[in-house]
Design an enzyme around this catalytic site. Structure first.
Site, mmCIF file in Angstrom:
data_model
loop_
_atom_site.group_PDB
_atom_site.id
_atom_site.type_symbol
_atom_site.label_atom_id
_atom_site.label_comp_id
_atom_site.label_asym_id
_atom_site.label_seq_id
_atom_site.Cartn_x
_atom_site.Cartn_y
_atom_site.Cartn_z
ATOM 1 N N GLU A 157 5.006 38.240 -80.753
ATOM 2 C CA GLU A 157 5.105 37.935 -79.324
ATOM 3 C C GLU A 157 4.300 38.962 -78.517
ATOM 4 O OE1 GLU A 157 9.133 37.871 -77.875
ATOM 5 O OE2 GLU A 157 8.564 37.184 -75.875
ATOM 6 N N GLU A 211 18.194 40.649 -76.361
ATOM 7 C CA GLU A 211 18.195 39.218 -75.986
ATOM 8 C C GLU A 211 17.890 38.357 -77.214
ATOM 9 O OE1 GLU A 211 15.024 36.341 -75.314
ATOM 10 O OE2 GLU A 211 14.685 37.755 -73.661
ATOM 11 N N HIS A 212 16.833 38.735 -77.959
ATOM 12 C CA HIS A 212 16.484 37.971 -79.167
ATOM 13 C C HIS A 212 17.633 37.965 -80.169
ATOM 14 C CE1 HIS A 212 12.021 37.000 -79.558
ATOM 15 N NE2 HIS A 212 12.179 37.344 -78.298
ATOM 16 N N HIS A 230 14.991 43.406 -74.199
ATOM 17 C CA HIS A 230 14.390 42.173 -74.709
ATOM 18 C C HIS A 230 14.762 41.944 -76.177
ATOM 19 C CE1 HIS A 230 10.901 40.097 -76.673
ATOM 20 N NE2 HIS A 230 11.139 39.232 -75.706
#
Lengths: 419, 433
Positions: free
Chosen positions: B142, B70-71, B67
């Site tokens: 997040e 991905e960012h 993840h």
């Protein structure tokens, strides 16, 4: 093709082979009020789960399954001062159903569920009414577990203090729903069926004449029609602020500004570009500065409502950073107002808005919404005109829009885990 | 380029595997104004331990690395890919699941430029200490946002109870502590291993002309060198096939307005492959509908008793290395909710045997919803998985449903539903204990 069915009832058929389904909306429209909104929400809940011909969810679900899993739902929406109760359905095209006439069948079904509710002796079935009232109140309670939703509600309660019907949640107001009586709701529904303006919209691979025949079969009585006001021009008041502490990890900062520009008026397109630049897109100044540059939030964005002239901002942040985030937000507004606008970013925002707008043509729901809205405001803007309007907007005009923005309400939901 | 016709759906799919291994799919949709493209790598949050490309020893990276990667893919030395997309009028985004990471854009204009942007930014990593550290604050927010969300806690918490010793138990985004350990070197290592074109696919759907678009992709990929493809070795953690590791009961306290109960069921059975796997998944789906979907008598009974309400629902997941079902709902009476649903699951076989009439309806409904999904560019491209069900894919689903029998459904449920594979979790407010 637009058809005047009878006074106060219009049918708009948008025939296109683009989709595999036919989408249908039947909208009942009236001026918004807190009581009316809550009554409509309870009606939506009741009518989505029962009717005289399909008295239970199971009976309804079975009927929809025979129609190849057609969707059926009832919801409530608000554009400014207008409140809509919408029955919507979509069903696969006949070509995928071995030649069955599904479109005709779904219109017959909609006639049943709208006009033959599960009711007798001037009231809805008591058990069903009681159950759905309890369920709706329970649902409203649990919505508060969604803190983004909760913070926005609190903000609009502050901002629309003098006009609470615009702050009422589209899921209803708990005390109002609790007080609704069965017979009163039934009477309200009868009134709505006979007096509300009706807009019927169909998008799909259909024949407009066929649809007109199916609708004629409903024998809708005429009603007094007239365009209702939709825009609310909220006066500027003294700015208010409120804060509340809850045991949360993340805090929510929400702001509401008055921006006196309204749907499709002279400066509307300028306001769209302004909002896109300020916080309405992922390339906006809020996203760039609050999130990307300063690493202060996962989300930070703005929203513009042209029916009430409202600009709102929302950010999920660490409680310690409240002032820092507020300062950055104010700084971005000032920068735009002073004309410090990067021309590349400006062009990106315009291109993004064009992409969003053109993309809507691929969504049957978006096509329906625009059709209803065009009728409510009494104007249409073609794709070419829209493009010309948005491309004509200049950075100077956007700066002038930013100067008209006035902070009116601040709500801070402070997360404190120690509580 | 292969052309595959699906006359029942009215769709034609174009496919080619490029010399570097990238699998490309193009689906033109007549009348659409928009093009949606998604580039996916077979790399998700469960793939923390693997042998890096060109090496021979297993490494273990911090939870949340897929993840995080991905960012970080969007940011480059002198620009942000987000802005390049915006420059060409596209909106872009990305998401990470347990098993995949996907990058996407949606545009009505400049398809070639946006396609090049997608291929280039996903294949050209750039990480520094500074940019990596900056991201920790954003992802930290997040993670905290999802920590405050009871529905997210209910769903992912239940999966963690089902697979307590597996990477599935970790949050997709990791934890504040685990992401703090992530370094640029970790990200480069993961990228080099999992973003090789042979581990990726590209799906383009909507306004697209196949010949021209395929050539654009070939041209773009022809200019790059990724080295030879190598089979990826992921760490397979020993799984207890008797389910003895499952946490059967758990209660979480957090501020909620109403108690939430989730029931997780882990598949302990060995799954078939290809067409049979998709058939198994569809059989589970129809089986659950017959047991506790809106057309089921038990649904109505529990609804009328106030044990369940409109918040009730269930989710069936079949993915690489795991399959499970999660039932979830809010209820004033968690004990009744649990007892009633567990009793229904225990009685699944006899209940299904009497459900022939509803079965025919459920099939009709599934076929309709399969066709409806082909209206949505996102649904088509995001749900497409050419690895999981290889050699078939979701375009074959309507056929498979058509051929299903009630006996198939009973067999699938019988094989799947084991009492020792069930986990129940409650989320209650602190004062309710």
């Amino acid at each position: 093709m637009q058809v005047h069915v009878t006074d106060g009832v219009t049918l708009n058929v948008i025939a296109t082979p683009q989709f595999k389904t036919t989408s249908i909306s039947i909208d009942f429209l009236a001026p918004v009020s807190t009581l009316g909104l809550s009554q409509r929400i309870l009606l939506a809940q009741l009518l989505e789960t029962s009717s005289a011909d399909y008295p239970t969810q199971t009976a309804l679900a079975k009927k929809l399954a025979t129609l190849y899993g057609a969707s059926y739902g009832v919801n409530v929406y608000r554009y400014g001062l207008i409140n809509g109760l919408r029955f919507s359905s979509s069903i696969i095209n006949d070509q995928f159903a071995n030649g069955e006439n599904l479109t005709q069948e779904i219109f017959a079904f909609l006639k049943q569920v709208i006009f033959r509710p599960l009711a007798s002796d001037g009231r809805f079935d008591t058990t069903t009414f009681d159950r759905q009232q309890v369920n709706l109140i329970a649902y409203l309670k649990s919505l508060n577990d969604d803190k983004q939703y909760y913070a926005e509600r609190e903000l609009f309660d502050l901002y629309f203090k003098e006009k609470p019907e615009l702050a009422t949640s589209l899921y209803g107001d708990e005390p109002t729903i609790e007080a609704v009586q069965n017979t009163a709701l039934y009477n309200y529904y009868q009134q709505l069926l006979t007096h509300d303006d009706i807009k019927i919209t169909v998008v799909g691979d259909v024949d407009a004449d066929d649809i007109a025949r199916y609708v004629a079969d409903w024998q809708l009585p005429s009603r007094t029609s007239g365009r209702q006001p939709i825009v609310y021009q909220r006066p500027v008041t003294t700015a208010v602020s409120e804060s509340e502490t809850q045991p949360l990890q993340q805090s929510k900062l929400n702001l509401a500004y008055q921006l006196p520009v309204y749907y499709r008026d002279t400066h509307f397109y300028e306001a769209l570009v302004f909002n896109g630049l300020f916080g309405g897109t992922p390339i906006s100044l809020l996203f760039k500065n609050v999130r990307e540059k300063n690493s202060l939030a996962y989300y930070a964005s703005s929203c513009f409502d042209g029916f009430t002239g409202t600009l709102s901002v929302q950010a999920g942040i660490d409680q310690r950073n409240q002032q820092a985030v507020l300062d950055i937000i104010t700084e971005q507004l000032d920068d735009i107002a002073h004309g410090h606008i990067d021309s590349e970013v400006f062009n990106q925002v315009v291109a993004s808005l064009i992409n969003n707008h053109e993309s809507r043509q691929d969504s049957p729901r978006a096509v329906i919404n625009q059709s209803v809205l065009d009728q409510l405001v009494g104007s249409t803007v073609s794709a070419d005109d829209w493009l010309a309007h948005i491309q004509a907007v200049t950075p100077q005009q956007v700066a002038a829009i930013a100067e008209q923005v006035t902070l009116q309400a601040t709500y801070f939901l402070k997360g404190d885990e120690s509580r | 380029m292969k052309q595959i016709d699906y006359p029942q759906l009215g769709e034609t799919l174009y496919q080619e595997t490029l010399p570097n291994g990238l699998r490309v799919y193009l689906l033109p949709k007549a009348g659409y104004h928009r093009t949606y493209a998604v580039m996916t790598t077979e790399y998700g949050s469960i793939d923390n331990e693997f042998v890096p490309y060109g090496q021979s020893e297993m490494v273990s990276l911090p939870a949340g690395i897929a993840h995080f990667l991905e960012h970080k893919m969007f940011e480059k030395a002198d620009h942000d890919a987000f802005d390049t997309f915006a420059h060409f009028g596209a909106s872009s985004n990305a998401f990470t699941s347990f098993t995949h990471t996907s990058y996407l854009f949606s545009t009505t204009r400049n398809l070639k430029e946006n396609l090049d942007t997608l291929l280039d930014f996903v294949q050209d990593p750039y990480f520094t200490d500074k940019t990596v550290n900056k991201e920790k604050g954003i992802i930290g927010q997040e993670i905290q946002m999802y920590e405050d969300d009871p529905n997210s806690r209910a769903y992912f918490g239940t999966i963690a109870n089902l697979y307590p010793d597996q990477p599935l138990a970790n949050d997709i985004a990791g934890t504040i502590d685990s992401i703090d350990k992530i370094t640029p070197e970790d990200l480069y290592l993961a990228h080099k291993t999992f973003y090789h074109p042979s581990n990726m696919s590209l799906f383009v759907v909507g306004k697209v002309s196949p010949e021209e678009t395929m050539q654009w992709v070939r041209d773009n990929q022809g200019q790059k060198d990724f080295g030879d493809p190598q089979p990826i070795q992921r760490q397979q953690l020993p799984e207890k096939h008797d389910g003895s590791d499952i946490v059967h009961q758990k209660t979480l306290t957090m501020p909620v307005e109403r108690p939430k109960v989730t029931i997780g069921i882990r598949g302990l059975d060995n799954l078939p492959t290809g067409r049979d796997l998709l058939k198994y998944e569809d059989a589970l789906s129809i089986g659950m509908e017959l047991l506790i979907g809106e057309t089921a008598p038990d649904f109505l009974r529990l609804y009328d008793q106030g044990v369940i309400d409109d918040s009730f629902g269930y989710n069936i997941e079949v993915q690489r290395g795991a399959h499970f079902i999660v039932l979830a709902g809010e209820t004033e009476d968690p004990a009744a909710f649990e007892n009633e649903l567990l009793a229904i699951l225990a009685q699944a076989k006899p209940k299904l045997q009497g459900a022939q009439e509803t079965f025919d309806l459920a099939k009709r409904e599934e076929i309709g919803s399969t066709i409806t999904a082909f209206n949505s560019l996102e649904a088509i491209a995001n749900q497409f998985d050419d690895q999981l069900y290889a050699p078939i894919n979701l375009f074959d689903e309507a056929d498979i449903i058509e051929s299903l029998t009630l006996a198939d459904v009973i067999e699938a449920l019988d094989q799947f539903l084991k009492p020792e594979a069930i986990s129940v979790q409650r989320i209650v407010a602190p004062d309710a204990g």
